[in-house]
Design a protein around this motif. Structure first.
Motif, PDB file in Angstrom:
ATOM      1  N   CYS A 212       0.834  -1.202   0.000  1.00 30.78           N
ATOM      2  CA  CYS A 212       0.000   0.000   0.000  1.00 30.78           C
ATOM      3  C   CYS A 212       0.873   1.259   0.000  1.00 30.78           C
ATOM      4  CB  CYS A 212      -0.923   0.004   1.222  1.00 30.78           C
ATOM      5  SG  CYS A 212      -2.267  -1.207   1.155  1.00 30.78           S
ATOM      6  N   ILE A 213       1.936   1.227   0.784  1.00 28.60           N
ATOM      7  CA  ILE A 213       2.859   2.358   0.847  1.00 28.60           C
ATOM      8  C   ILE A 213       3.501   2.596  -0.517  1.00 28.60           C
ATOM      9  CG2 ILE A 213       5.085   3.098   1.779  1.00 28.60           C
ATOM     10  CD1 ILE A 213       4.211   1.670   4.424  1.00 28.60           C
ATOM     11  N   ALA A 214       3.984   1.513  -1.133  1.00 32.33           N
ATOM     12  CA  ALA A 214       4.634   1.638  -2.444  1.00 32.33           C
ATOM     13  C   ALA A 214       3.650   2.108  -3.510  1.00 32.33           C
ATOM     14  CB  ALA A 214       5.247   0.290  -2.848  1.00 32.33           C
ATOM     15  N   ASP A 215       2.403   1.712  -3.382  1.00 31.63           N
ATOM     16  CA  ASP A 215       1.375   2.079  -4.353  1.00 31.63           C
ATOM     17  C   ASP A 215       0.953   3.533  -4.213  1.00 31.63           C
ATOM     18  OD1 ASP A 215      -0.627   1.360  -6.393  1.00 31.63           O
ATOM     19  OD2 ASP A 215      -2.090   1.607  -4.781  1.00 31.63           O
ATOM     20  N   LEU A 216       0.878   4.022  -2.978  1.00 27.07           N
ATOM     21  CA  LEU A 216       0.333   5.355  -2.719  1.00 27.07           C
ATOM     22  C   LEU A 216       1.378   6.457  -2.756  1.00 27.07           C
ATOM     23  CD1 LEU A 216      -2.140   7.057  -1.897  1.00 27.07           C
ATOM     24  CD2 LEU A 216      -1.665   6.454   0.488  1.00 27.07           C
ATOM     25  N   THR A 217       2.575   6.176  -2.287  1.00 25.40           N
ATOM     26  CA  THR A 217       3.596   7.217  -2.136  1.00 25.40           C
ATOM     27  C   THR A 217       3.864   8.020  -3.413  1.00 25.40           C
ATOM     28  OG1 THR A 217       4.670   6.025  -0.316  1.00 25.40           O
ATOM     29  CG2 THR A 217       5.999   7.650  -1.506  1.00 25.40           C
ATOM     30  N   PRO A 218       4.004   7.385  -4.584  1.00 26.93           N
ATOM     31  CA  PRO A 218       4.304   8.180  -5.792  1.00 26.93           C
ATOM     32  C   PRO A 218       3.219   9.169  -6.176  1.00 26.93           C
ATOM     33  CG  PRO A 218       4.751   5.835  -6.137  1.00 26.93           C
ATOM     34  CD  PRO A 218       3.988   5.945  -4.867  1.00 26.93           C
ATOM     35  N   HIS A 219       2.011   9.022  -5.596  1.00 27.66           N
ATOM     36  CA  HIS A 219       0.895   9.882  -5.985  1.00 27.66           C
ATOM     37  C   HIS A 219       0.601  10.965  -4.952  1.00 27.66           C
ATOM     38  CE1 HIS A 219      -0.054   7.153  -9.308  1.00 27.66           C
ATOM     39  NE2 HIS A 219       0.223   6.177  -8.458  1.00 27.66           N
ATOM     40  N   LYS A 220       1.370  10.992  -3.880  1.00 26.53           N
ATOM     41  CA  LYS A 220       1.107  11.944  -2.796  1.00 26.53           C
ATOM     42  C   LYS A 220       1.050  13.372  -3.292  1.00 26.53           C
ATOM     43  CE  LYS A 220       4.648  12.523  -0.151  1.00 26.53           C
ATOM     44  NZ  LYS A 220       5.099  13.880  -0.597  1.00 26.53           N
ATOM     45  N   ASP A 221       2.011  13.749  -4.099  1.00 24.96           N
ATOM     46  CA  ASP A 221       2.109  15.152  -4.526  1.00 24.96           C
ATOM     47  C   ASP A 221       1.110  15.524  -5.608  1.00 24.96           C
ATOM     48  OD1 ASP A 221       4.150  15.346  -2.711  1.00 24.96           O
ATOM     49  OD2 ASP A 221       5.752  15.153  -4.193  1.00 24.96           O
ATOM     50  N   GLN A 222       0.346  14.555  -6.084  1.00 24.95           N
ATOM     51  CA  GLN A 222      -0.683  14.854  -7.084  1.00 24.95           C
ATOM     52  C   GLN A 222      -1.961  15.394  -6.449  1.00 24.95           C
ATOM     53  OE1 GLN A 222       0.322  14.653 -10.181  1.00 24.95           O
ATOM     54  NE2 GLN A 222       2.256  13.753  -9.468  1.00 24.95           N
ATOM     55  N   MET A 223      -2.057  15.266  -5.135  1.00 22.35           N
ATOM     56  CA  MET A 223      -3.245  15.755  -4.430  1.00 22.35           C
ATOM     57  C   MET A 223      -3.009  17.158  -3.913  1.00 22.35           C
ATOM     58  SD  MET A 223      -5.823  13.707  -4.433  1.00 22.35           S
ATOM     59  CE  MET A 223      -6.813  14.106  -2.996  1.00 22.35           C
ATOM     60  N   PRO A 224      -4.008  18.029  -3.967  1.00 25.26           N
ATOM     61  CA  PRO A 224      -3.861  19.383  -3.422  1.00 25.26           C
ATOM     62  C   PRO A 224      -3.876  19.349  -1.897  1.00 25.26           C
ATOM     63  CG  PRO A 224      -6.120  19.023  -4.110  1.00 25.26           C
ATOM     64  CD  PRO A 224      -5.351  17.796  -4.530  1.00 25.26           C
ATOM     65  N   TRP A 225      -3.279  20.351  -1.284  1.00 24.90           N
ATOM     66  CA  TRP A 225      -3.355  20.456   0.175  1.00 24.90           C
ATOM     67  C   TRP A 225      -4.779  20.751   0.612  1.00 24.90           C
ATOM     68  CZ3 TRP A 225       0.257  18.660   3.204  1.00 24.90           C
ATOM     69  CH2 TRP A 225       1.591  18.630   2.790  1.00 24.90           C
ATOM     70  N   THR A 226      -5.466  21.569  -0.133  1.00 27.18           N
ATOM     71  CA  THR A 226      -6.856  21.888   0.179  1.00 27.18           C
ATOM     72  C   THR A 226      -7.682  21.817  -1.098  1.00 27.18           C
ATOM     73  OG1 THR A 226      -6.476  24.256  -0.162  1.00 27.18           O
ATOM     74  CG2 THR A 226      -6.242  23.413   2.089  1.00 27.18           C
ATOM     75  N   HIS A 227      -8.964  21.567  -0.950  1.00 30.84           N
ATOM     76  CA  HIS A 227      -9.875  21.507  -2.090  1.00 30.84           C
ATOM     77  C   HIS A 227     -10.463  22.890  -2.368  1.00 30.84           C
ATOM     78  CE1 HIS A 227      -9.802  17.152  -2.592  1.00 30.84           C
ATOM     79  NE2 HIS A 227      -9.801  17.065  -1.276  1.00 30.84           N
ATOM     80  N   SER A 228     -10.810  23.123  -3.613  1.00 26.51           N
ATOM     81  CA  SER A 228     -11.381  24.416  -3.992  1.00 26.51           C
ATOM     82  C   SER A 228     -12.719  24.659  -3.308  1.00 26.51           C
ATOM     83  CB  SER A 228     -11.555  24.496  -5.512  1.00 26.51           C
ATOM     84  OG  SER A 228     -12.369  23.423  -5.981  1.00 26.51           O
ATOM     85  N   ASP A 229     -13.447  23.580  -3.010  1.00 23.24           N
ATOM     86  CA  ASP A 229     -14.723  23.686  -2.303  1.00 23.24           C
ATOM     87  C   ASP A 229     -14.453  23.531  -0.807  1.00 23.24           C
ATOM     88  OD1 ASP A 229     -17.206  23.484  -1.184  1.00 23.24           O
ATOM     89  OD2 ASP A 229     -17.964  21.983  -2.572  1.00 23.24           O
ATOM     90  N   PRO A 230     -14.615  24.578  -0.006  1.00 24.19           N
ATOM     91  CA  PRO A 230     -14.319  24.492   1.435  1.00 24.19           C
ATOM     92  C   PRO A 230     -15.120  23.413   2.150  1.00 24.19           C
ATOM     93  CG  PRO A 230     -14.631  26.776   0.762  1.00 24.19           C
ATOM     94  CD  PRO A 230     -15.052  25.926  -0.401  1.00 24.19           C
TER      95      PRO A 230
END
Length: 534
Positions: A212-230
């Motif tokens: 799970c760690i190996a699968d998820l780690t490469p995609h961490k930076d593809q997610m925003p810190w916050t969403h446009s919809d509060p």
């Protein structure tokens, strides 16, 4: 007999009414309760971005439905540590005249007598048998696998950054579900293929989490810190949620993958620094108003939560007649630790149904030591009776007079202070004591508690562990912290210690329902619960 028939009919009616309310909900609630649309598995469904959004909503909804079908939030992370006792006082309508022993489930769980808690008719309303069935979790995983497959094939209008973000979010949901199951059952069946139908056995939990760690780690930076919809903050995974999950998975494996523990701790420390340096999240000043916002959800202190609100029709009330008592209506852990004036009406809510024993409370919150959390989060903290109140979860009560109701809080899974303390723990394990002290003191400072100025080494590690007990009280981390740090083996840290043989054979897990073997003879049930069970 006629009265019994009426009681059953009332329950069925309540559940039907709840389902009807759920399916007309809107707004942020779409990430908890949505129509599955033929389970979103057909090839003709993934036609555009809206379809992807619908599938995401279904996965959050499915997981949320699974955890609110029983008293899972109370049973798995807190009650088994042994410090909770049932109140024997009169004055609480939650003890039914026909079965006054029902509330003692907290003590049965504390004795680790799960088979009695699950199968005794006395505690049947808690639906603990549903915790042993992992089918609902695998439905979430299957949905994630299918969506990821479709994203890989290509969905019209979903490309570039949007596609990468959806992949990251789906992989978060999948990894989170596996992590949740590992902590419940130990080894699990691991697969990532869509429409998976092979019969395979359970895989070692360390291996599962490493995958799970190996699968998820490469995609961490593809997610925003916050969403446009509060309204989606916390209620929908962002980068902070992924970081928190990765930290927890590494921290878990640091205990069970001892040969590589330092590598795991190194990653936890680095992830914690990334989260803190981002300044995307913060600790709110500890005031009643601020804490009401945090416990309600969707704040900058939340990393991941299941947002719920009476405004979206969530069932948040007790029945008018206590013959219709159903713990699933108040699946929140904290429901058993509140009384008037935090519950209404006064005449039948004058005491809490359960309490934490004073020996434990005085150990983590010593009398006379300044700490806003002790003052704000508890009443009658060392009373050893039903006057004890965990008002940490009582700042969002929207009932009064003779109305029936419970606090309107979200189920917070990962909170910013949890991640800070995980980082402090990892730094201490790495011998980076000064950095660990700085981290733990971030949380202490917010609580207006005296800063830690003691020694490093084991003293610091013990202090950080106890700080997690203080800060995350009632949030479902206590028992899992005991397991992963192996403090469950020492009566200094728990009133329900187990010996090394019990620990090794999986006494900390939950039994696995026989249905797991249907169509899959390779599944072996949890050995401890099929043999000793005590």
């Amino acid at each position: 007999m006629k009265r019994k028939k009426y009681m059953i009919s009332a329950k069925i009616f309540q559940r039907i009414l709840l389902m009807a309310t759920i399916f007309v909900s809107a707004g942020c609630q779409k990430y908890l309760t949505v129509d599955p649309v033929d389970r979103l598995t057909g090839n003709n469904f993934y036609l555009n971005k809206d379809d992807v959004e619908a599938n995401m909503a279904f996965m959050y909804s499915k997981f949320f439905d699974k955890i609110r079908e029983s008293w899972v939030m109370g049973a798995i992370g807190e009650a088994r540590s042994g410090e909770i006792k049932a109140t024997t006082n009169q004055g609480d309508a939650r003890t039914r005249p026909l079965d006054p022993a029902e509330r003692f489930v907290v003590e049965v769980l504390g004795d680790n007598d799960l088979l009695t808690a699950i199968f005794s008719p006395t505690y049947v309303d808690y639906e603990l048998s549903k915790i042993t069935n992992w089918k609902g979790y695998y439905q979430v995983i299957q949905s994630a696998n299918i969506l990821l497959s479709k994203l890989d094939e290509g969905i019209p209008g979903v490309d570039g950054a949007d596609k990468e973000r959806y992949i990251a979010e789906a992989k978060f949901i999948r990894a989170f579900t596996y992590f949740w199951m590992v902590r419940l059952y130990g080894d699990v069946v691991y697969y990532t293929e869509p429409y998976f139908s092979q019969s395979i056995g359970r895989e070692n939990m360390v291996s599962v989490l490493n995958k799970c760690i190996a699968d998820l780690t490469p995609h961490k930076d593809q997610m925003p810190w916050t969403h446009s919809d509060p309204s989606e903050r916390g209620a929908r995974a962002g980068r902070g949620a992924i970081i928190a999950l990765l930290m927890h998975m590494h921290a878990w494996n640091a205990s069970f993958d001892r040969a590589n523990s330092q590598s795991h701790y190194t990653v936890v420390a680095a992830l914690g620094k990334e989260l803190i340096d981002s300044k995307a999240h913060r600790l709110y000043d500890l005031t009643p108003q601020n804490w009401a916002e945090v416990s309600k959800g969707r704040t900058a202190e939340s990393l991941f939560e299941f947002y719920r609100s009476i405004n979206y029709g969530d069932n948040n009330w007790f029945s008018e007649t206590w013959d219709d008592f159903d713990p699933r209506n108040h699946y929140q852990f904290w429901s058993h630790f509140l009384r008037w004036p935090y519950l209404f009406p006064r005449h039948d809510k004058s005491i809490s149904a359960a309490y934490y024993v004073s020996e434990y409370m005085n150990a983590i919150y010593p009398d006379g030591e300044a700490d806003l959390r002790r003052d704000m989060w508890f009443d009658d903290i060392a009373s050893d009776n039903g006057q004890f109140a965990l008002k940490k979860f009582a700042y969002n009560v929207y009932t009064s007079g003779n109305e029936q109701g419970y606090p309107d809080n979200s189920i917070i899974i990962f909170r910013y202070s949890d991640a800070i303390l995980l980082q402090a723990e990892a730094l201490a394990e790495l011998g980076r004591d000064n950095e660990a002290i700085a981290a733990v003191n971030l949380v202490r400072k917010r609580a207006d508690a005296s800063l830690y100025v003691g020694a490093g080494g084991s003293d610091l590690k013990d202090f950080i562990y106890t700080e997690r007990c203080r800060e995350l009280f009632g949030e479902g981390h206590r028992y899992f912290d005991l397991i992963r740090t192996r403090r469950i083996l020492n009566s200094q840290w728990t009133m329900a210690p187990m010996n090394l043989d019990q620990y090794t054979r999986g006494a900390w897990t939950w039994p696995l329902d026989q249905s797991a073997r249907e169509y899959n003879p390779h599944i072996v049930l949890n050995e401890y619960w099929t043999t000793t069970g005590r």
